[in-house]
Enzyme design. Structure first.
Site, PDB file in Angstrom:
ATOM      1  CG  HIS A 313     -36.775  22.631 -28.565  1.00  0.00           C
ATOM      2  ND1 HIS A 313     -35.565  22.452 -29.198  1.00  0.00           N
ATOM      3  CD2 HIS A 313     -37.560  21.610 -28.988  1.00  0.00           C
ATOM      4  CE1 HIS A 313     -35.618  21.359 -29.949  1.00  0.00           C
ATOM      5  NE2 HIS A 313     -36.817  20.826 -29.847  1.00  0.00           N
ATOM      6  CG  ASP A 323     -35.968  18.142 -33.056  1.00  0.00           C
ATOM      7  OD1 ASP A 323     -36.339  19.106 -32.364  1.00  0.00           O
ATOM      8  OD2 ASP A 323     -35.588  17.067 -32.575  1.00  0.00           O
ATOM      9  CD  GLU A 360     -36.876  19.106 -26.639  1.00  0.00           C
ATOM     10  OE1 GLU A 360     -37.695  18.181 -26.606  1.00  0.00           O
ATOM     11  OE2 GLU A 360     -35.871  19.060 -27.381  1.00  0.00           O
ATOM     12  CD  GLU A 361     -33.292  18.294 -29.498  1.00  0.00           C
ATOM     13  OE1 GLU A 361     -33.381  17.207 -28.912  1.00  0.00           O
ATOM     14  OE2 GLU A 361     -33.890  18.541 -30.554  1.00  0.00           O
ATOM     15  CG  ASP A 389     -39.942  19.469 -30.465  1.00  0.00           C
ATOM     16  OD1 ASP A 389     -39.187  19.984 -31.293  1.00  0.00           O
ATOM     17  OD2 ASP A 389     -39.522  18.794 -29.503  1.00  0.00           O
ATOM     18  CG  HIS A 491     -31.842  14.359 -32.438  1.00  0.00           C
ATOM     19  ND1 HIS A 491     -31.990  13.821 -31.180  1.00  0.00           N
ATOM     20  CD2 HIS A 491     -32.784  15.331 -32.519  1.00  0.00           C
ATOM     21  CE1 HIS A 491     -32.977  14.434 -30.536  1.00  0.00           C
ATOM     22  NE2 HIS A 491     -33.480  15.343 -31.331  1.00  0.00           N
TER      23      HIS A 491
HETATM   24 ZN   LIG Z   1     -37.263  19.020 -30.675  1.00  0.00          ZN
END
Ligand SMILES: [Zn+2]
Length: 693
Positions: A313, A323, A360-361, A389, A491
């Site tokens: 993604h 990420d 995606e998230e 990923d 995140h």
């Molecule tokens: Zn990811």
């Protein structure tokens, strides 16, 4: 074979750490959450890059029901008043962390809501944690539950809080899980600072991923359901906070003492509550149809109707260095290197398709919509999907794969150099396996191996990244891989370029190594005469799982006959797999007629699809794979033979019979396809040579 080896050698010299670094610098230049114009800009840039490498590339736009936070408010109202929901603190020397465009800490797909209630600490918020609470005489009904992150997918924590009638849920990052108790916090080390917030989706993706309103159909399609009818949307307000806010709430909790294992890393004794902490939560979410921009890049081969697919993604919660940027940076280098081979006169045998997925998230939206829209073509053409990923957070190679490709993954890594040791990636992987403790990638991690001479462990494909629609919904054989390490900024705003440069991969050597592994996988699949699937290994895995179920079922009166049918079907499958493998060995010993090989390869790639049940799993029809699915309550981990296993766990005899029947039928279909392969292979094999007496 010699030509292939030379091609691989040429390829391995091409990926460059410096270019991967530049890619990541660009990809992390602004926050680029799904549904924003910044995400569109990333897609445009990726599209240009792929074109410059010689790929055909296009942007495909979907629209999906997606929230953004308008107001996120949290305050302690008892025993004293104090404003919480504090933001992440800027870090000196890392200007990105002061960027005002970073979204507030929020959980995507939480409803809007306002609640004032006492708080109950529920540990990780798992099934067993609520059992412990019940034994302590504590209920979350009408209360605000506070759960620490870890051990499961956050959406399952939200679902369990909802099922136990909590009024709202607070998720927080405990320092013992990924903060200072794990190691030095950023910027001194790679772990989460006290103000770091883990954003993330709480959609019930274990029911179905993708656009909540158009499951099984293309987003922007006609048969959308109303948001109140979307089964994957949580019903109670949920928000994430940092450890410093959690400290204020937890320090004021009284009530029952919690078990020793519930004690986290904050400097006081944890209590379950309720009382004396009372909290006021207010969430206003702005729900709209928002645009998603997938990029599909294609390098055409001679066999244009056989696709080798790779993907990752491109949307991020904030800057997304690890990420997802690290995987994308590496994948761009893979693509550039493949393009160089083409410039040097190479023509791919099969077509190589790279997907850069948006959304995606929030819930695997871009990949799911694309797979749903292209299912028939994908099932006819794709021979493999390779996902990366959170591609690089350190030096430890980790992978999950369908059982038919696990040994093949090991083989590929034997031919790529590990930057730190100078030996092979495989050797370093064997050495490090079992040390990795990350769980957020959604890959079920294997336990440490009892004996070091055993093959390096691969996980089963669970949930948590874009392989899910390919594998669980369309039955495309899939692999997920990364180099992983200490990573506490998941995140948060701190997952940025500076973090990667300081801790994740300072020299970008593992980005280049990842580009090599991905490219070697693509090349080997691309150039293979006969596709490298190992179905005897798959059949062994299925037989092992069937035995385990039979043992568990022995304690349940009426389960025996159903489970016997599964075991019998598994045995038939094993026999067919071994006959097919034998026939294929004869084929691969000599040149094969191209048309016959194509026929064989189509069947080989299609065995995984034979394992899909058209009606899907009980209670979650989107999930079609009868052998693997994310567990309904297991978080990211894979459940093996999920329909049967979960029915057995619930003691639900009727569902067990139905699911065992569907599973046995799927195994029989796979066996029939393998029989077909054996027949084709015998026809294709050069008439067996006369062996001298
Ligand atoms: Zn990811």
């Amino acid at each position: 074979m010699e030509a292939e080896r030379q091609l691989e050698e040429k390829f391995r010299r091409l990926p460059e750490a410096g270019r991967a670094e530049n890619n990541l610098r660009h990809l992390t230049s602004e926050p680029h959450m799904a549904g924003t114009e910044a995400s569109h800009r990333v897609a445009e840039w990726l599209c240009e890059q792929y074109r410059s490498y010689g790929f055909e590339a296009e942007i495909i736009r979907y629209s999906a029901w997606l929230p953004q936070p308008r107001e996120v408010k949290l305050e302690l109202t008892k025993p004293s008043k104090r404003l919480l929901a504090t933001r992440e603190q800027p870090i000196e020397g890392d200007a990105d962390t002061a960027d005002a465009r970073a979204a507030a800490g929020f959980n995507a797909y939480s409803p809007s809501g306002e609640v004032i209630a006492p708080v109950v600490y529920v540990n990780y918020g798992l099934v067993e944690d609520y059992r412990v609470l019940a034994s302590l005489g504590v209920s979350v009904e009408g209360k605000i539950a506070i759960a620490r992150y870890g051990r499961s997918y956050r959406g399952i924590k939200a679902k369990l809080a909802e099922e136990h009638k909590a009024a709202a849920l607070i998720l927080y990052s405990d320092p013992s899980d990924d903060g200072y108790a794990a190691g030095d916090a950023y910027p001194q080390g790679p772990w989460r600072p006290m103000s770091g917030i883990q954003r993330g989706s709480v959609a019930y993706t274990e029911l179905y991923p993708g656009d909540p309103l158009t499951s099984g159909a293309t987003a922007s399609g006609a048969q959308a359901v109303a948001p109140v009818d979307a089964a994957d949307l949580p019903r109670i307000p949920t928000m994430p906070i940092n450890a410093q806010d959690a400290e204020v709430i937890l320090a004021n909790l009284r009530g029952a003492h919690v078990p020793r294992s519930w004690q986290g890393g904050l400097p006081f004794t944890y209590h379950a509550g309720p009382g004396a902490s009372e909290v006021h939560m207010k969430l206003v979410m702005d729900y709209q149809e928002r645009p998603m921009y997938d990029v599909i890049a294609t390098l055409h081969g001679t066999l244009d109707d056989e696709w080798v697919m790779l993907g990752n993604h491109h949307d991020a919660w904030v800057f997304g260095a690890a990420d997802p940027g690290s995987g994308t940076s590496a994948l761009l280098e893979t693509a550039r290197a493949l393009g160089e081979l083409v410039r040097g006169g190479w023509k791919p045998r099969r077509t190589i398709v790279i997907g850069a997925w948006d959304g995606e998230e929030p819930g695997l939206i871009g990949s799911t919509e694309w797979v749903e829209a292209n299912r028939a073509e994908l099932q006819a053409k794709a021979v493999v999907y390779i996902n990366t990923d959170v591609g690089v957070t350190g030096r430890n190679f980790v992978a999950s794969a369908t059982p038919s490709l696990q040994e093949w993954v090991r083989d590929v890594t034997k031919d790529v150099e590990d930057p730190a040791t100078g030996g092979s990636v495989y050797a370093a992987w064997s050495e490090s396996a079992g040390r990795d403790t990350q769980e957020m990638r959604g890959v079920a991690r294997s336990a440490p191996r009892p004996d070091a001479s055993a093959p390096a462990p691969l996980g089963a494909l669970g949930a948590g990244s874009d392989f899910c629609p390919f594998f669980d919904y369309a039955g495309i054989p899939s692999i997920d891989l990364a180099f992983s390490g200490d990573y506490g900024v998941y995140h948060s705003v701190y997952d940025d370029f500076h973090w990667m440069k300081q801790f994740g991969d300072p020299a970008f050597a593992y980005h280049a190594a990842l580009a090599r592994v991905l490219g070697m996988m693509a090349l080997r699949f691309d150039e293979a005469d006969i596709l490298p699937f190992d179905y005897p290994a798959y059949a062994r895995e299925i037989a092992r799982a069937a035995n385990e179920l039979a043992e568990r079922g022995a304690r349940q009166a009426d389960a025996g006959a159903s489970l016997k049918a599964v075991s019998d079907a598994a045995a038939t499958l094993a026999a067919s797999a071994s006959r097919a493998a034998q026939a294929l060995r004869a084929v691969s010993a000599a040149p094969v007629d191209a048309a016959k090989a194509e026929e064989i390869n189509r069947d080989l790639a299609g065995v995984e699809q034979a394992l899909l049940a058209p009606g899907g799993l009980a209670g979650r029809p989107w999930f079609k794979h009868t052998v693997f699915a994310p567990g309904s309550y297991a978080g990211y981990a894979a459940e093996v033979m999920p329909g049967v296993s979960e029915a057995l766990g619930r003691g639900d005899g009727a569902t067990l019979r139905a699911e065992a029947g569907a599973l046995a039928e799927a195994l029989a279909r796979a066996a029939a396809r393998l029989d077909d392969i054996a027949r084709l292979a015998r026809e294709a094999a050069p008439s067996s040579p006369v062996v001298g007496h």
